[in-house]
Motif scaffolding. Sequence first.
Motif: not given
Length: 321
Positions: A113-117, A139-146
């Motif tokens: 249903e949702s993702y955290l990347f 789908s709901r999703w968010r990305l944290l990119y460092g």
Amino acid sequence: MSHPSTSVGEHALVVAERIASADDVVSLVLRHPHGASLPQWRPGAHLDLLLDGGLVRHYSLCGDPGDRSTWRIAVLRVPDGRGGSARVHRDLRVGTPVRVRGPRNGFPLRPAESYLFVAGGIGITPLLPMIAAAEAAGSRWRLLYGGRSRSSMAFLGELAAYGDAVTVRPRDEHGPLDLDGFLRDPDPGTLVYCCGPEPLLAAVEERGRAWPPETLWVERFRTPWQQEAAATAGAFEVVLSRSGHTLHVPPGRSVLETVREAGVSVFSSCAEGICGTCETEVLSGEPDHRDSVLSAEERAAGETMMICVSRARGPRLVLDL
């Protein structure tokens, strides 16, 4: 359990485009020299790049899975690496013929249903097509990119199209990634996908110990040093079921090296337990898993092993070789 694999054959391709995507990162677009369609693949798949001199390096596909005309990979030049990335940056120009094997997928995107990347540096590459797939599926999703700096972080332009779903945090501007704030406890139905350098993966795995099983999925560039060291310990025997031969695997030698010395041809790529190319069926005995490919359930089942790093918990293994 075998991992998803669209095609593991070899392909003679050519470099169609070469693009500087960030500091020390080059993107290569590969195509068939006569324009033939390429095999299908799904997000998380990688290619084995077969370089001159017997070097084999694997790189995540980071283009559009719906584009059957080209494949895209991105390669970070690693100054203190083993020479593969330096050779790619030096030798692979537009028009250069290249041989690849794959695609192979040991890091597939599961429905959710949702993702955290979470991506660190060049670890963004396998996540790019995953993000596109999550977006297309609604789908709901968010990305944290460092990364070290904005100039070192590839594909920022592509990611900007997703707006506030993407959080870009260069270390020279924001310090370490706020993993606690981004991850917390994932909601039910949320999967976490992470790729990047080992310290990042270890930090995310530490936070994920209390999460429900199979919430967190990671892909490593290299096997952790603890696994590498443990994989050299203990002697045991390997029985090759197809020939009936019994081989002695001494300390300091892998199963892969031992069977090859006996004249058995086995596909392999990374030799570090991270790509899945050498996955072999176990007919008897208990493997001592040292890879970063198999899930906890697959390890417990003991039906396959990565013979480049994994060993035996007992005196003998019987393999389908």
